[in-house]
Design a protein around this motif. Structure first.
Motif, PDB file in Angstrom:
ATOM      1  N   ASP A   1     -52.499  -5.408  -8.479  1.00 16.14           N
ATOM      2  CA  ASP A   1     -52.975  -6.548  -9.568  1.00 16.14           C
ATOM      3  C   ASP A   1     -52.310  -7.772  -9.305  1.00 16.14           C
ATOM      4  OD1 ASP A   1     -50.545  -6.269 -10.743  1.00 16.14           O
ATOM      5  OD2 ASP A   1     -51.313  -5.105 -12.300  1.00 16.14           O
TER       6      ASP A   1
ATOM      7  N   GLY B   1     -55.319  -2.818  -4.032  1.00  9.72           N
ATOM      8  CA  GLY B   1     -55.469  -2.377  -5.282  1.00  9.72           C
ATOM      9  C   GLY B   1     -54.290  -3.001  -6.052  1.00  9.72           C
TER      10      GLY B   1
ATOM     11  N   ARG C   1     -47.572  10.820 -16.681  1.00 12.91           N
ATOM     12  CA  ARG C   1     -49.056  11.029 -16.932  1.00 12.91           C
ATOM     13  C   ARG C   1     -49.456  11.734 -15.606  1.00 12.91           C
ATOM     14  NH1 ARG C   1     -51.612   5.713 -18.526  1.00 12.91           N
ATOM     15  NH2 ARG C   1     -53.469   6.382 -17.562  1.00 12.91           N
TER      16      ARG C   1
ATOM     17  N   HIS D   1     -55.155  11.129 -12.994  1.00 10.73           N
ATOM     18  CA  HIS D   1     -55.873  10.276 -13.858  1.00 10.73           C
ATOM     19  C   HIS D   1     -55.242   8.876 -13.482  1.00 10.73           C
ATOM     20  CE1 HIS D   1     -56.036  13.552 -16.753  1.00 10.73           C
ATOM     21  NE2 HIS D   1     -56.811  14.008 -15.692  1.00 10.73           N
ATOM     22  N   TYR D   2     -54.600   8.622 -12.541  1.00  8.01           N
ATOM     23  CA  TYR D   2     -54.181   7.015 -12.160  1.00  8.01           C
ATOM     24  C   TYR D   2     -55.312   6.091 -11.657  1.00  8.01           C
ATOM     25  CZ  TYR D   2     -48.889   7.639 -12.764  1.00  8.01           C
ATOM     26  OH  TYR D   2     -47.861   7.597 -12.969  1.00  8.01           O
ATOM     27  N   SER D   3     -55.187   4.826 -11.833  1.00 10.85           N
ATOM     28  CA  SER D   3     -55.786   3.950 -11.164  1.00 10.85           C
ATOM     29  C   SER D   3     -55.508   3.732  -9.846  1.00 10.85           C
ATOM     30  CB  SER D   3     -56.124   2.667 -11.954  1.00 10.85           C
ATOM     31  OG  SER D   3     -54.676   1.832 -11.663  1.00 10.85           O
ATOM     32  N   LEU D   4     -56.348   3.136  -9.009  1.00 13.76           N
ATOM     33  CA  LEU D   4     -55.913   2.724  -7.686  1.00 13.76           C
ATOM     34  C   LEU D   4     -54.502   2.030  -7.490  1.00 13.76           C
ATOM     35  CD1 LEU D   4     -56.696   2.583  -4.674  1.00 13.76           C
ATOM     36  CD2 LEU D   4     -57.979   0.481  -4.915  1.00 13.76           C
ATOM     37  N   GLY D   5     -54.506   1.012  -8.421  1.00 12.48           N
ATOM     38  CA  GLY D   5     -53.178   0.261  -8.224  1.00 12.48           C
ATOM     39  C   GLY D   5     -52.185   1.205  -8.700  1.00 12.48           C
ATOM     40  N   MET D   6     -52.209   1.936  -9.619  1.00  6.80           N
ATOM     41  CA  MET D   6     -51.034   2.724 -10.031  1.00  6.80           C
ATOM     42  C   MET D   6     -50.568   3.968  -9.046  1.00  6.80           C
ATOM     43  SD  MET D   6     -52.423   3.476 -13.889  1.00  6.80           S
ATOM     44  CE  MET D   6     -50.998   4.328 -14.543  1.00  6.80           C
ATOM     45  N   ARG D   7     -51.569   4.054  -8.234  1.00  6.08           N
ATOM     46  CA  ARG D   7     -51.470   5.082  -7.202  1.00  6.08           C
ATOM     47  C   ARG D   7     -50.393   4.409  -6.049  1.00  6.08           C
ATOM     48  NH1 ARG D   7     -55.894   9.643  -7.117  1.00  6.08           N
ATOM     49  NH2 ARG D   7     -56.710   8.280  -8.955  1.00  6.08           N
ATOM     50  N   GLN D   8     -50.994   3.261  -5.903  1.00  3.43           N
ATOM     51  CA  GLN D   8     -50.398   2.383  -4.734  1.00  3.43           C
ATOM     52  C   GLN D   8     -48.952   2.070  -5.119  1.00  3.43           C
ATOM     53  OE1 GLN D   8     -51.944   2.125  -2.241  1.00  3.43           O
ATOM     54  NE2 GLN D   8     -50.584   0.678  -1.056  1.00  3.43           N
TER      55      GLN D   8
END
Ligand SMILES: Nc1ncnc2c1ncn2[C@@H]1O[C@H](COP(=O)(O)OP(=O)(O)OP(=O)(O)O)[C@@H](O)[C@H]1O
Ligand SMILES: [Mg+2]
Lengths: 245, 228
Positions: free
Chosen positions: B161, B159, B125, B129-136
């Motif tokens: 979880d 960020g 993906r 479109h990533y969330s903050l945590g996904m970026r991290q």
């Protein structure tokens, strides 16, 4: 260095912008070829051969797309802050720019070739339709020159982007200069104009002008390359070494 | 030789002295917590160590050499920096492939690090479109791409979880156990206290406290006392 260049090409291929601009470039050139064909019906002091060659010279109009792509390729790294990753992988910043120059050269070359072919097809068809001579012995050279100058504009874009890191500023400067500043200066003062980047690029493409002679193609090529080199050196001196924060 | 050496690092931004004559070392097999108030100069220090910011004075070294002189640096040092950014139109996999290609690494590592940070399902993906945590997580994956022996992390848990934080803690502990060196800046003291061996605290750019952490130390007390 090979890996760096391949990485740059990977980036160029992955972005949609490259493909969109690469698709519009040949269409634009084909459209530009229409006008000089119709001008052939008017009186002119220019020999018919030159006027026919100028139809094919419209292949040079792809320049704006390779120029913009070059600027985007370089300034995009700063805009999206991906320059941090680039410099972490390759701390030699000059090498990063060098790889961009090569990659943008290759992308530009591909766009230039497609655009030249589109211009050739559109020009030849229109000329035939209007009952004009379709070819002169110089046409292959004109197209080759257009390919060369279109490719060089891509390098110019990268070099300018390295010097002016802000994307919007670099784009505005590039477009204002090439579409207006340099263009009008060259038209008004041909003696100055032939030494400016546009004049140099037109010389590479073997364009015939009503007034004022351009440099020989090789001279134009060298001059344009000198402009690119100057920009790269200025970038090295003034902006490339700056802190990445 | 220390894995990371900062010697007399200083950085001026105009009139602001962001880092002031800062010296410390980080040894292999240990985790160093790099602490300090907002604006203390942590990010600036880490960027100087990584060759992104030129020190006004002093120098930093990884295994005795400046970052900019390392060969294939990302195989020696992995870095996660504050506000890490990616090209929004690229997928995580393409982003990693680009860097692996540039560094002359095999693409096999790309799949490996994506699995490691549990990003494999989202790898194709667009990062935009990533969330903050996904970026991290992607930043961490990027840091691990070259399988480096040194990690420099600027607020890496930002960020993430709870499961991600738990994973990161376990990962860093194991990483140091296997001989890796970690320098990590953070504001989450309870978290870092569980794994750090050493603490370096700075304020207004200068060193205010350097200490070895033992099981008895209360890091929060230590920090508040040092930065008062
Ligand atoms: N590019 C810059 N230009 C000018 N000043 C800067 C720049 N980057 C940082 N500074 C200043 O340097 C000082 C240190 O900033 P730095 O980002 O290193 O702090 P930090 O310890 O990482 O803070 P935080 O905990 O909030 O992340 C601050 O005063 C900051 O305003
Ligand atoms: Mg910071």
């Amino acid at each position: 260095m090979n890996g760096l260049i391949r990485a740059e090409l990977l980036k160029a291929r992955a972005g949609r912008t490259t493909w969109v601009l690469a698709a519009i470039a040949p269409l634009t050139c084909a459209l530009w070829a229409v006008l000089p064909v119709f001008l052939l019906d008017l009186e002119s002091a220019m020999p018919m051969e030159h006027r026919v060659e100028n139809v094919y010279n419209m292949a040079q109009q792809a320049y704006v797309f390779t120029l913009v792509l070059g600027v985007l390729a370089m300034t995009g790294e700063y805009r999206h802050q991906t320059i941090t990753w680039a410099f972490l992988v390759t701390p030699s910043r000059s090498r990063v720019v060098a790889a961009k120059l090569v990659a943008s050269g290759l992308v530009g070359l591909a766009i230039a070739v497609v655009s030249a072919l589109a211009t050739l097809a559109a020009g030849a068809a229109l000329l035939a339709l209007r009952g004009h001579p379709m070819m002169t012995p110089q046409v292959p050279l004109v197209l080759l020159g257009a390919v060369a100058s279109t490719t060089l504009y891509g390098l110019f874009g990268v070099a300018l982007g390295a010097l002016i890191r802000k994307q919007v500023v670099a784009l505005v400067v590039a477009l204002l200069w090439f579409m207006y500043g340099d263009y009008f200066l060259s038209s008004l003062l041909p003696d100055v104009g032939r030494w400016l980047p546009t004049g140099a690029a037109r010389a590479v493409g073997g364009m015939h002008l009503e007034s004022g002679a351009l440099l020989p193609a090789w001279g134009g090529g060298l001059l344009f390359a000198a402009y690119v080199t100057t920009l790269v050196l200025a970038a090295r001196l003034f902006t490339l070494r700056r802190d990445i924060t | 030789m220390s894995a990371i050496t900062a010697s007399h690092l200083s950085k001026d931004y105009g009139d602001v002295r962001a880092v002031d004559d800062l010296s410390f070392t980080v040894e292999s097999g240990t985790i160093t917590a790099f602490l300090g108030p907002n604006g203390a100069g942590k990010t600036t220090t880490l960027r100087m160590i990584l060759g992104l910011v030129t020190p006004t004075e002093g120098a930093a070294a990884i295994d005795g050499r400046a970052y900019t002189e390392l060969e294939k640096p990302i195989t020696k040092v992995g870095a996660v920096l504050e506000a890490t950014a990616f090209h929004p139109a690229l997928t995580a996999r393409t982003h990693l492939r680009v860097l692996a290609t540039a560094a002359g690494l095999g693409h096999a590592r790309v799949g490996h690090v994506l699995d490691l940070v549990d990003l494999a399902d989202a790898a194709d993906r667009k990062v935009g479109h990533y969330s903050l945590g996904m970026r991290q997580r992607l930043a961490l994956a990027t840091a691990l791409l070259g399988d480096p022996g040194v990690l420099i992390l600027d607020e890496p848990a930002n960020g993430l979880d709870p499961a991600g934080i738990h994973w990161l803690r376990g990962f860093l502990r194991a990483y140091a156990h296997e001989g890796g060196a970690v320098l990590v800046s953070t504001h989450v003291l309870t978290e870092i206290q569980q794994i750090a061996d050493q603490v370096v605290i700075i304020a207004r750019g200068a060193l205010v406290r350097q200490a070895t952490l033992t099981s008895g130390t209360n890091l929060e007390d230590l920090y508040l006392e040092a930065t008062r």
